[in-house]
Scaffold this active site. Structure first.
Site, mmCIF file in Angstrom:
data_model
loop_
_atom_site.group_PDB
_atom_site.id
_atom_site.type_symbol
_atom_site.label_atom_id
_atom_site.label_comp_id
_atom_site.label_asym_id
_atom_site.label_seq_id
_atom_site.Cartn_x
_atom_site.Cartn_y
_atom_site.Cartn_z
ATOM 1 N N LYS A 180 0.817 -1.303 0.001
ATOM 2 C CA LYS A 180 -0.005 -0.141 0.067
ATOM 3 C C LYS A 180 0.830 1.340 0.030
ATOM 4 O O LYS A 180 0.461 2.299 -0.675
ATOM 5 C CB LYS A 180 -0.980 -0.046 1.197
ATOM 6 C CG LYS A 180 -1.946 -1.163 1.337
ATOM 7 C CD LYS A 180 -3.013 -0.974 2.243
ATOM 8 C CE LYS A 180 -2.634 -0.979 3.651
ATOM 9 N NZ LYS A 180 -1.774 -2.431 4.127
ATOM 10 N N ARG A 235 -10.244 0.248 8.965
ATOM 11 C CA ARG A 235 -9.782 -0.935 9.238
ATOM 12 C C ARG A 235 -10.685 -1.837 9.872
ATOM 13 O O ARG A 235 -10.560 -2.930 10.367
ATOM 14 C CB ARG A 235 -8.404 -0.929 10.223
ATOM 15 C CG ARG A 235 -7.070 -1.318 9.435
ATOM 16 C CD ARG A 235 -6.101 -1.127 10.247
ATOM 17 N NE ARG A 235 -4.901 -1.852 10.149
ATOM 18 C CZ ARG A 235 -3.826 -1.253 9.675
ATOM 19 N NH1 ARG A 235 -3.869 0.056 9.152
ATOM 20 N NH2 ARG A 235 -2.759 -1.972 9.426
ATOM 21 N N ARG A 267 11.256 -6.353 5.313
ATOM 22 C CA ARG A 267 11.312 -4.909 5.496
ATOM 23 C C ARG A 267 11.722 -4.532 6.771
ATOM 24 O O ARG A 267 12.009 -3.465 7.105
ATOM 25 C CB ARG A 267 9.593 -4.515 5.498
ATOM 26 C CG ARG A 267 9.422 -2.998 5.465
ATOM 27 C CD ARG A 267 8.174 -2.610 5.113
ATOM 28 N NE ARG A 267 7.189 -2.900 6.539
ATOM 29 C CZ ARG A 267 5.856 -2.501 6.397
ATOM 30 N NH1 ARG A 267 5.343 -2.301 5.199
ATOM 31 N NH2 ARG A 267 5.110 -2.820 7.433
ATOM 32 N N ARG A 274 10.925 -0.389 12.278
ATOM 33 C CA ARG A 274 9.432 -0.675 12.883
ATOM 34 C C ARG A 274 9.546 -1.709 13.904
ATOM 35 O O ARG A 274 9.630 -2.825 13.321
ATOM 36 C CB ARG A 274 8.402 -0.790 11.712
ATOM 37 C CG ARG A 274 7.895 0.618 11.170
ATOM 38 C CD ARG A 274 6.866 0.381 10.063
ATOM 39 N NE ARG A 274 5.758 -0.185 10.605
ATOM 40 C CZ ARG A 274 4.506 -0.421 9.983
ATOM 41 N NH1 ARG A 274 4.348 0.269 8.741
ATOM 42 N NH2 ARG A 274 3.494 -0.799 10.427
ATOM 43 N N ARG A 300 -0.509 -9.235 13.522
ATOM 44 C CA ARG A 300 -1.033 -8.276 12.611
ATOM 45 C C ARG A 300 -1.850 -8.893 11.551
ATOM 46 O O ARG A 300 -3.069 -8.330 11.269
ATOM 47 C CB ARG A 300 0.101 -7.412 11.885
ATOM 48 C CG ARG A 300 0.625 -6.592 13.066
ATOM 49 C CD ARG A 300 1.931 -5.832 12.622
ATOM 50 N NE ARG A 300 1.686 -5.120 11.588
ATOM 51 C CZ ARG A 300 2.898 -4.669 10.883
ATOM 52 N NH1 ARG A 300 4.023 -5.538 11.032
ATOM 53 N NH2 ARG A 300 2.851 -4.008 9.751
HETATM 54 P P1 AMP Z 1 0.288 0.442 9.450
HETATM 55 O O1 AMP Z 1 1.318 1.354 9.191
HETATM 56 O O2 AMP Z 1 -0.918 0.515 8.607
HETATM 57 O O3 AMP Z 1 0.520 -1.018 8.975
HETATM 58 O O4 AMP Z 1 -0.309 0.272 11.018
HETATM 59 C C1 AMP Z 1 0.561 0.062 11.951
HETATM 60 C C2 AMP Z 1 -0.265 -0.131 13.200
HETATM 61 O O5 AMP Z 1 -0.929 1.143 13.695
HETATM 62 C C3 AMP Z 1 -1.341 -1.129 13.241
HETATM 63 O O6 AMP Z 1 -0.938 -2.664 13.410
HETATM 64 C C4 AMP Z 1 -2.178 -0.606 14.276
HETATM 65 O O7 AMP Z 1 -1.751 -0.933 15.592
HETATM 66 C C5 AMP Z 1 -2.129 0.931 14.060
HETATM 67 N N1 AMP Z 1 -3.223 1.450 13.187
HETATM 68 C C6 AMP Z 1 -3.082 1.928 12.020
HETATM 69 N N2 AMP Z 1 -4.060 2.055 11.240
HETATM 70 C C7 AMP Z 1 -5.082 1.895 12.006
HETATM 71 C C8 AMP Z 1 -6.691 1.890 12.124
HETATM 72 N N3 AMP Z 1 -7.163 2.589 10.949
HETATM 73 N N4 AMP Z 1 -7.346 1.497 13.036
HETATM 74 C C9 AMP Z 1 -6.852 0.668 14.305
HETATM 75 N N5 AMP Z 1 -5.401 0.691 14.167
HETATM 76 C C10 AMP Z 1 -4.524 1.197 13.249
#
Ligand code: AMP
Length: 191
Positions: free
Chosen positions: A14, A89, A128, A134, A146
């Site tokens: 993404k 999400r 990654r 991260r 996740r």
């Molecule tokens: P990402 O960078 O999108 O992979 O998000 C990293 C982490 O941030 C996720 O594993 C969640 O803990 C949190 N997170 C990001 N976006 C959301 C969302 N829309 N709703 C809930 N948690 C989120």
């Protein structure tokens, strides 16, 4: 306005595709993951609370991310459109997003879903993790958590937009340019 949801599990590509879409269509990028990581970096109270959950591979509460998106939509009233990355999400977030956009007489134009199988996701995220810094990319158990959160809470979001006739799946395995051209086709169909 062009309001695109770029959907898919962690590691689907993404972030990579968002950059290309933004450059071509001049959209504002709204990644809730990036916004939360900025809060952590800034040491805010919200960031500290979110970090505990993020470090366990769990979703943060709906109200937190909905509030952040609400704020961003308010501050970019003159945008050509938005790309939502990592949001919504949950179905609750989807309903909230639809309501927020409706308050501006706007709506989601299309949801493009990058489709990648779980084994490939795990391999990509471990790779990654070698460079991303991260914490949630660092071990197999966390990554699996996740992906599990995605399968149980986030997948239903696809059905939500499918019911609105807005869901377009795209094969997320292959050349970056090939995937981007399929995404561009999906956007052209609604633009
Ligand atoms: P990402 O960078 O999108 O992979 O998000 C990293 C982490 O941030 C996720 O594993 C969640 O803990 C949190 N997170 C990001 N976006 C959301 C969302 N829309 N709703 C809930 N948690 C989120």
């Amino acid at each position: 306005m062009l309001n695109l949801i770029l959907f898919g599990p962690p590691g689907a590509g993404k972030g990579t595709q968002s950059e290309k879409i933004i450059a071509k269509y001049n959209l504002i990028h709204l990644s809730t993951g990036d916004l939360l990581r900025s809060e952590i970096q800034a040491g805010s109270e919200l960031g500290l609370k979110a970090k505990t959950l993020m470090d366990q591979g769990l979703l943060v509460p709906d109200e937190v991310v909905i509030g952040m998106i609400d704020h961003k939509l308010k501050t970019h009233r003159d945008a050509a459109g938005f790309i939502f990355d990592g949001f919504p999400r949950t179905v609750k977030q989807s309903e909230a997003l639809d309501n927020l956009l409706a308050s501006y007489n706007e709506s989601i134009s299309v949801m493009v879903a990058l489709v990648v199988d779980d084994n490939e996701l795990l391999a990509r995220l471990l790779k990654r993790g070698l460079t991303s810094g991260r914490p949630d990319d660092q071990n197999e158990e966390l990554i699996s958590k996740r992906i599990q959160e995605y399968n149980s809470k986030t997948k239903p979001v696809a059905d939500y937009y499918q019911a609105q006739g807005k869901f377009v799946p795209v094969d997320g395995i292959g050349e970056i340019e090939t995937i981007f051209s399929e995404i561009s086709n999906a956007i052209s169909a609604v633009k």
